[in-house]
Scaffold this active site. Sequence first.
Site, short mmCIF file in Angstrom:
data_model
loop_
_atom_site.label_atom_id
_atom_site.label_comp_id
_atom_site.label_asym_id
_atom_site.label_seq_id
_atom_site.Cartn_x
_atom_site.Cartn_y
_atom_site.Cartn_z
N GLY A 166 0.92 -1.30 -0.11
CA GLY A 166 -0.05 -0.11 -0.02
C GLY A 166 0.76 1.26 -0.14
O GLY A 166 0.45 2.42 0.05
N GLU A 201 -1.32 5.59 -13.50
CA GLU A 201 -2.69 4.92 -13.80
C GLU A 201 -3.84 5.84 -13.54
O GLU A 201 -3.85 6.61 -12.88
CB GLU A 201 -2.99 3.76 -12.91
N HIS A 209 -11.83 -4.23 -5.13
CA HIS A 209 -10.72 -4.88 -5.08
C HIS A 209 -10.89 -6.43 -5.39
O HIS A 209 -11.50 -6.86 -4.20
CB HIS A 209 -9.70 -4.41 -4.16
N GLU A 275 -4.34 -9.19 -9.05
CA GLU A 275 -4.91 -8.33 -8.29
C GLU A 275 -5.63 -7.55 -9.59
O GLU A 275 -4.92 -6.99 -10.53
CB GLU A 275 -4.36 -7.35 -7.48
N ARG A 293 3.67 -14.46 -4.24
CA ARG A 293 3.87 -15.15 -2.91
C ARG A 293 2.59 -15.65 -2.35
O ARG A 293 1.81 -15.50 -2.76
CB ARG A 293 4.64 -14.15 -2.05
N ARG A 339 -8.53 -8.94 9.72
CA ARG A 339 -7.09 -8.81 10.18
C ARG A 339 -7.23 -8.32 11.65
O ARG A 339 -7.64 -7.16 11.79
CB ARG A 339 -6.42 -8.01 9.37
P1 ADP Z 1 -1.54 -8.94 0.81
O1 ADP Z 1 -1.56 -8.65 -0.55
O2 ADP Z 1 -1.00 -10.58 1.16
O3 ADP Z 1 -2.80 -8.75 1.89
P2 ADP Z 1 -0.05 -7.11 1.95
O4 ADP Z 1 0.16 -5.77 0.85
O5 ADP Z 1 -0.68 -6.52 3.33
O6 ADP Z 1 -0.23 -8.46 1.37
O7 ADP Z 1 1.47 -7.23 2.55
C1 ADP Z 1 1.89 -8.41 3.17
C2 ADP Z 1 2.61 -8.06 4.27
O8 ADP Z 1 4.06 -7.59 3.49
C3 ADP Z 1 2.64 -6.82 5.00
O9 ADP Z 1 3.21 -6.71 6.22
C4 ADP Z 1 3.19 -5.66 4.24
O10 ADP Z 1 3.77 -4.79 4.99
C5 ADP Z 1 4.40 -6.27 3.53
N1 ADP Z 1 4.62 -5.80 2.02
C6 ADP Z 1 4.23 -5.98 1.05
N2 ADP Z 1 5.19 -5.58 0.08
C7 ADP Z 1 6.04 -5.13 0.81
C8 ADP Z 1 7.27 -4.24 0.22
N3 ADP Z 1 7.33 -4.00 -1.01
N4 ADP Z 1 8.10 -3.81 1.00
C9 ADP Z 1 8.05 -4.01 2.02
N5 ADP Z 1 7.06 -4.82 3.08
C10 ADP Z 1 6.11 -5.17 2.05
P1 ADP Z 2 0.50 -2.50 -3.57
O1 ADP Z 2 1.52 -3.01 -4.44
O2 ADP Z 2 0.81 -1.42 -2.73
O3 ADP Z 2 -0.54 -3.61 -2.93
P2 ADP Z 2 -1.60 -1.98 -5.59
O4 ADP Z 2 -1.29 -1.53 -7.02
O5 ADP Z 2 -1.99 -3.45 -5.43
O6 ADP Z 2 -0.57 -1.78 -4.71
O7 ADP Z 2 -2.49 -0.95 -5.18
C1 ADP Z 2 -3.12 -1.11 -3.65
C2 ADP Z 2 -4.40 -0.44 -3.62
O8 ADP Z 2 -4.84 0.90 -3.96
C3 ADP Z 2 -5.85 -1.29 -4.37
O9 ADP Z 2 -5.92 -2.38 -3.77
C4 ADP Z 2 -6.53 -0.01 -4.45
O10 ADP Z 2 -7.41 0.09 -3.45
C5 ADP Z 2 -5.88 0.99 -4.91
N1 ADP Z 2 -5.43 1.47 -6.28
C6 ADP Z 2 -4.47 0.87 -7.08
N2 ADP Z 2 -4.32 1.25 -8.28
C7 ADP Z 2 -5.61 2.13 -8.35
C8 ADP Z 2 -6.13 2.75 -9.57
N3 ADP Z 2 -5.65 2.85 -10.55
N4 ADP Z 2 -7.46 3.29 -9.25
C9 ADP Z 2 -7.85 3.40 -8.01
N5 ADP Z 2 -7.37 2.50 -7.07
C10 ADP Z 2 -6.31 2.06 -7.04
MG MG Z 3 -1.58 -5.05 -4.09
#
Ligand code: ADP
Ligand code: ADP
Ligand code: MG
Length: 461
Positions: A166, A201, A209, A275, A293, A339
């Site tokens: 995030g 984007e 989502h 996703e 993963r 969670r």
């Molecule tokens: P999921 O998509 O499985 O719900 P999250 O996005 O919540 O996973 O990430 C899972 C865990 O990995 C969390 O503890 C998050 O803080 C950590 N995490 C995810 N991506 C990264 C990253 N690029 N660098 C550091 N921590 C990350």
């Molecule tokens: P991360 O690698 O941190 O998980 P994501 O690309 O999966 O990042 O995006 C995390 C969240 O941000 C998504 O679950 C969604 O809620 C929001 N998001 C990401 N991209 C978009 C988009 N183009 N428009 C609206 N919301 C977005």
């Molecule tokens: Mg994501």
Amino acid sequence: MTIRSLLIANRGEIAVRIIRAAKALGIRTVQVHSAADSDMLAVKLADEAIDIGPPSAAKSYLKIEAVIAAAKQSGVDAIHPGYGFLSENAAFAQAVEDAGMIFVGPKPEAISLLGDKVEARKVAKRAGVPTVPGSDGRVDSVEIAREIVGKIGFPVMIKAAAGGGGRGIRIAETMEDFERHFPQASAEALAAFGDGGLYIEKVITRARHVEVQILGDGENAVHCFERECSLQRRRQKVWEEAPSHLLPENVRAALCASAVALAREVNYRGAGTVEYLYDEVSGEFYFIEVNTRIQVEHPVTEMITGIDLVAEMIRIAGGEKLSVRQEDIKVHGHAIECRINAEDPSKGFLPGPGTVEKLVVPEGEGIRFDTMLYEGYTVPPFYDSLLGKLIVWAETREACLERLQNALRGLKIKGLPTTVPLHLALAGDPLVAKADFHTRFLESWLETDFPAALAALEEAA
Ligand code: ADP
Ligand code: ADP
Ligand code: MG
């Protein structure tokens, strides 16, 4: 090669989860830990434990040499990285292979390809998977960005190619916003991820989502249906469900098929998640990223399909073919995961590590609590705040919500603040009951509806 011993390069609830799967497969387990984690549950459950360094993750769980040294010392066949930490680090996966061991996950090449969110968009396009309108590649200058934004229109998201968890995402509503955010975003991404690369984007407003669980053995790939993770705070998932309740059947089929197409495009091996954002109004869905993963929310998929995803990924890593065929994977009932974090929802989710004075875990049909907690355990302040996940299953979503409310009331964690009250309020909310939500729902609900719900809960207690 069959895996007979496994090192767990992670901590917390996921380390416990991996040990449980390994034990069921008759595999010897070795748990690494930082100096702050010597009394964590996974250390107690594993056959062997090895201290790999100081509390700071950078000096322990993220230190590739320290993990590899522990693996060599204990003579394990394989390493499971869990989620977060080194799980999506291609250099780590390579180091594991170079040391003659098995990395439980995709090949290093697949991790670096799909872990780069810009490259992953290209793979998705090649596989015919729709992506969010935006830049074709990395955007190196504000000038180029201006051109792209001119085409797609505001609001736009500036995202880090190497982002995750995030983090590394900014929204720009206007060109002034954009020109201010863009250089900052790049500097921040460089500091946080060691890669300042950005892409753009279009913002999909009122999106859900929805993500698809995939499994591949390098030759064949299947999907295990979808999860809905629209309830988010700061772009982090808080509550997840399977299946996605209001998804039309034709959209579900197209979404799942596209995830399999993407997996086949790269001969995916292991467990992964594709996703998407689903726009209810237009009926369109758009790829956003692949996580190479196991995911935090994998249990909801396990509850509706009966597949042990962690066991499956260990078997695949050991060289076995997929044990399930697509036509045998069926959805049964509905599951919700909450969670449970060490955060105080009445104080703006202030993290509050502390000692567990009392723990009562609800039991019964369809109730599962994946946790790192035990009575007397002191949660260290150095890592993320996830304490556990309450997962509840029932035949229908309605019954699941009811069972969830009872399970949440039965879950007692004394000694530190938790997000249980948040989940109780959500589980009793009429809009949540209708599954009428999108990715921005929770943050506005926290301001409008949550304070009164919380006060009512406190009064009742
Ligand atoms: P999921 O998509 O499985 O719900 P999250 O996005 O919540 O996973 O990430 C899972 C865990 O990995 C969390 O503890 C998050 O803080 C950590 N995490 C995810 N991506 C990264 C990253 N690029 N660098 C550091 N921590 C990350
Ligand atoms: P991360 O690698 O941190 O998980 P994501 O690309 O999966 O990042 O995006 C995390 C969240 O941000 C998504 O679950 C969604 O809620 C929001 N998001 C990401 N991209 C978009 C988009 N183009 N428009 C609206 N919301 C977005
Ligand atoms: Mg994501």
